[in-house]
Design a protein around this motif. Structure first.
Motif, PDB file in Angstrom:
ATOM      1  N   ALA A   6      41.892  35.685  30.968  1.00  0.00           N
ATOM      2  CA  ALA A   6      40.715  34.876  30.674  1.00  0.00           C
ATOM      3  C   ALA A   6      39.643  35.017  31.756  1.00  0.00           C
ATOM      4  CB  ALA A   6      41.114  33.407  30.529  1.00  0.00           C
ATOM      5  N   ASP A   7      39.952  35.694  32.847  1.00  0.00           N
ATOM      6  CA  ASP A   7      38.978  35.875  33.920  1.00  0.00           C
ATOM      7  C   ASP A   7      37.986  36.947  33.488  1.00  0.00           C
ATOM      8  OD1 ASP A   7      37.485  36.231  36.200  1.00  0.00           O
ATOM      9  OD2 ASP A   7      39.207  36.280  37.538  1.00  0.00           O
ATOM     10  N   LEU A   8      36.866  36.512  32.973  1.00  0.00           N
ATOM     11  CA  LEU A   8      35.864  37.420  32.426  1.00  0.00           C
ATOM     12  C   LEU A   8      35.095  38.177  33.507  1.00  0.00           C
ATOM     13  CD1 LEU A   8      34.488  35.137  29.580  1.00  0.00           C
ATOM     14  CD2 LEU A   8      36.247  36.926  29.432  1.00  0.00           C
ATOM     15  N   ARG A   9      35.337  37.848  34.753  1.00  0.00           N
ATOM     16  CA  ARG A   9      34.633  38.516  35.845  1.00  0.00           C
ATOM     17  C   ARG A   9      35.214  39.886  36.162  1.00  0.00           C
ATOM     18  NH1 ARG A   9      35.691  34.356  40.432  1.00  0.00           N
ATOM     19  NH2 ARG A   9      37.737  34.563  39.471  1.00  0.00           N
ATOM     20  N   PHE A  10      36.475  40.115  35.810  1.00  0.00           N
ATOM     21  CA  PHE A  10      37.146  41.321  36.290  1.00  0.00           C
ATOM     22  C   PHE A  10      36.647  42.604  35.638  1.00  0.00           C
ATOM     23  CE2 PHE A  10      40.456  44.517  36.528  1.00  0.00           C
ATOM     24  CZ  PHE A  10      40.609  44.593  37.901  1.00  0.00           C
ATOM     25  N   GLU A  11      36.548  42.651  34.330  1.00  0.00           N
ATOM     26  CA  GLU A  11      36.169  43.898  33.646  1.00  0.00           C
ATOM     27  C   GLU A  11      34.810  44.439  34.092  1.00  0.00           C
ATOM     28  OE1 GLU A  11      38.045  45.972  31.958  1.00  0.00           O
ATOM     29  OE2 GLU A  11      39.711  44.586  32.287  1.00  0.00           O
ATOM     30  N   PRO A  12      33.773  43.597  34.191  1.00  0.00           N
ATOM     31  CA  PRO A  12      32.495  44.129  34.690  1.00  0.00           C
ATOM     32  C   PRO A  12      32.608  44.647  36.126  1.00  0.00           C
ATOM     33  CG  PRO A  12      32.152  41.999  33.650  1.00  0.00           C
ATOM     34  CD  PRO A  12      33.632  42.204  33.750  1.00  0.00           C
ATOM     35  N   LEU A  13      33.398  43.969  36.948  1.00  0.00           N
ATOM     36  CA  LEU A  13      33.606  44.426  38.321  1.00  0.00           C
ATOM     37  C   LEU A  13      34.320  45.770  38.325  1.00  0.00           C
ATOM     38  CD1 LEU A  13      33.563  43.945  41.378  1.00  0.00           C
ATOM     39  CD2 LEU A  13      35.725  42.716  41.099  1.00  0.00           C
ATOM     40  N   ALA A  14      35.370  45.894  37.536  1.00  0.00           N
ATOM     41  CA  ALA A  14      36.122  47.145  37.463  1.00  0.00           C
ATOM     42  C   ALA A  14      35.233  48.286  36.964  1.00  0.00           C
ATOM     43  CB  ALA A  14      37.345  46.967  36.566  1.00  0.00           C
ATOM     44  N   ALA A  15      34.345  47.993  36.031  1.00  0.00           N
ATOM     45  CA  ALA A  15      33.459  49.024  35.490  1.00  0.00           C
ATOM     46  C   ALA A  15      32.459  49.520  36.535  1.00  0.00           C
ATOM     47  CB  ALA A  15      32.712  48.487  34.274  1.00  0.00           C
ATOM     48  N   GLU A  16      32.170  48.712  37.542  1.00  0.00           N
ATOM     49  CA  GLU A  16      31.225  49.104  38.594  1.00  0.00           C
ATOM     50  C   GLU A  16      31.876  49.935  39.690  1.00  0.00           C
ATOM     51  OE1 GLU A  16      28.858  45.964  40.263  1.00  0.00           O
ATOM     52  OE2 GLU A  16      28.816  44.904  38.355  1.00  0.00           O
ATOM     53  N   ILE A  17      33.183  49.871  39.810  1.00  0.00           N
ATOM     54  CA  ILE A  17      33.867  50.509  40.934  1.00  0.00           C
ATOM     55  C   ILE A  17      33.795  52.031  40.877  1.00  0.00           C
ATOM     56  CG2 ILE A  17      36.140  50.859  42.005  1.00  0.00           C
ATOM     57  CD1 ILE A  17      34.712  48.189  42.680  1.00  0.00           C
ATOM     58  N   ARG A  18      34.090  52.628  39.725  1.00  0.00           N
ATOM     59  CA  ARG A  18      34.094  54.095  39.648  1.00  0.00           C
ATOM     60  C   ARG A  18      32.731  54.690  40.005  1.00  0.00           C
ATOM     61  NH1 ARG A  18      35.841  57.949  34.589  1.00  0.00           N
ATOM     62  NH2 ARG A  18      35.236  59.887  35.567  1.00  0.00           N
ATOM     63  N   PRO A  19      31.633  54.232  39.393  1.00  0.00           N
ATOM     64  CA  PRO A  19      30.330  54.789  39.790  1.00  0.00           C
ATOM     65  C   PRO A  19      30.009  54.548  41.271  1.00  0.00           C
ATOM     66  CG  PRO A  19      30.117  53.543  37.755  1.00  0.00           C
ATOM     67  CD  PRO A  19      31.489  53.300  38.281  1.00  0.00           C
ATOM     68  N   LEU A  20      30.417  53.404  41.787  1.00  0.00           N
ATOM     69  CA  LEU A  20      30.174  53.103  43.197  1.00  0.00           C
ATOM     70  C   LEU A  20      30.915  54.098  44.090  1.00  0.00           C
ATOM     71  CD1 LEU A  20      28.996  51.183  45.370  1.00  0.00           C
ATOM     72  CD2 LEU A  20      31.143  49.908  45.193  1.00  0.00           C
ATOM     73  N   LEU A  21      32.175  54.350  43.782  1.00  0.00           N
ATOM     74  CA  LEU A  21      32.940  55.322  44.558  1.00  0.00           C
ATOM     75  C   LEU A  21      32.320  56.714  44.458  1.00  0.00           C
ATOM     76  CD1 LEU A  21      36.565  54.169  43.699  1.00  0.00           C
ATOM     77  CD2 LEU A  21      35.443  54.009  45.930  1.00  0.00           C
ATOM     78  N   GLU A  22      31.930  57.096  43.247  1.00  0.00           N
ATOM     79  CA  GLU A  22      31.321  58.409  43.060  1.00  0.00           C
ATOM     80  C   GLU A  22      29.978  58.515  43.783  1.00  0.00           C
ATOM     81  OE1 GLU A  22      31.402  58.825  38.797  1.00  0.00           O
ATOM     82  OE2 GLU A  22      33.437  59.626  38.836  1.00  0.00           O
ATOM     83  N   ASP A  23      29.207  57.434  43.796  1.00  0.00           N
ATOM     84  CA  ASP A  23      27.931  57.424  44.517  1.00  0.00           C
ATOM     85  C   ASP A  23      28.125  57.666  46.010  1.00  0.00           C
ATOM     86  OD1 ASP A  23      26.552  56.953  42.190  1.00  0.00           O
ATOM     87  OD2 ASP A  23      26.179  54.816  42.603  1.00  0.00           O
ATOM     88  N   HIS A  24      29.297  57.286  46.516  1.00  0.00           N
ATOM     89  CA  HIS A  24      29.594  57.460  47.942  1.00  0.00           C
ATOM     90  C   HIS A  24      30.395  58.729  48.215  1.00  0.00           C
ATOM     91  CE1 HIS A  24      27.902  53.749  49.555  1.00  0.00           C
ATOM     92  NE2 HIS A  24      28.170  53.249  48.364  1.00  0.00           N
ATOM     93  N   GLY A  25      30.487  59.603  47.207  1.00  0.00           N
ATOM     94  CA  GLY A  25      31.091  60.907  47.420  1.00  0.00           C
ATOM     95  C   GLY A  25      32.566  61.031  47.084  1.00  0.00           C
ATOM     96  N   TYR A  26      33.195  59.968  46.617  1.00  0.00           N
ATOM     97  CA  TYR A  26      34.606  60.034  46.241  1.00  0.00           C
ATOM     98  C   TYR A  26      34.725  60.587  44.828  1.00  0.00           C
ATOM     99  CZ  TYR A  26      35.248  57.117  50.325  1.00  0.00           C
ATOM    100  OH  TYR A  26      35.239  56.630  51.599  1.00  0.00           O
ATOM    101  N   ARG A  27      35.757  61.389  44.591  1.00  0.00           N
ATOM    102  CA  ARG A  27      35.940  62.024  43.287  1.00  0.00           C
ATOM    103  C   ARG A  27      37.348  61.789  42.767  1.00  0.00           C
ATOM    104  NH1 ARG A  27      31.351  61.666  43.200  1.00  0.00           N
ATOM    105  NH2 ARG A  27      29.838  63.188  43.810  1.00  0.00           N
ATOM    106  N   LEU A  28      37.468  61.667  41.456  1.00  0.00           N
ATOM    107  CA  LEU A  28      38.788  61.611  40.833  1.00  0.00           C
ATOM    108  C   LEU A  28      39.477  62.959  41.035  1.00  0.00           C
ATOM    109  CD1 LEU A  28      37.948  59.812  37.485  1.00  0.00           C
ATOM    110  CD2 LEU A  28      39.488  58.975  39.260  1.00  0.00           C
TER     111      LEU A  28
END
Length: 59
Positions: A6-28
C-alpha cells in the motif's frame, strides 16, 4: 520488514533510480533480459532496505 504494497511512494522512487544511476555513469551488466531482471530485482530489494533504514524501521 518489507514495505507494504500500500506504500504508493515506492514505485515512483524505484522508477527514478535506474535513470539516476545511468546519468551518473553506472550501467546494467551485459546479458539477456533475464539477467537484467535479476539485477533490477536486487536493486529493488536494496532500495527497500535503504528506505526502511532511512525511516528508522530496522530497529
Amino acid at each position: 520488514m518489507a514495505i507494504p504494497t500500500a506504500d504508493l511512494r515506492f514505485e515512483p522512487l524505484a522508477a527514478e533510480i535506474r535513470p539516476l544511476l545511468e546519468d551518473h555513469g553506472y550501467r546494467l551488466p551485459p546479458g539477456d533480459d533475464h539477467i537484467r531482471e535479476l539485477v533490477l530485482a536486487r536493486v529493488d530489494i536494496a532500495l527497500k532496505n535503504l528506505v526502511e533504514i532511512f525511516e528508522g524501521r530496522t530497529w
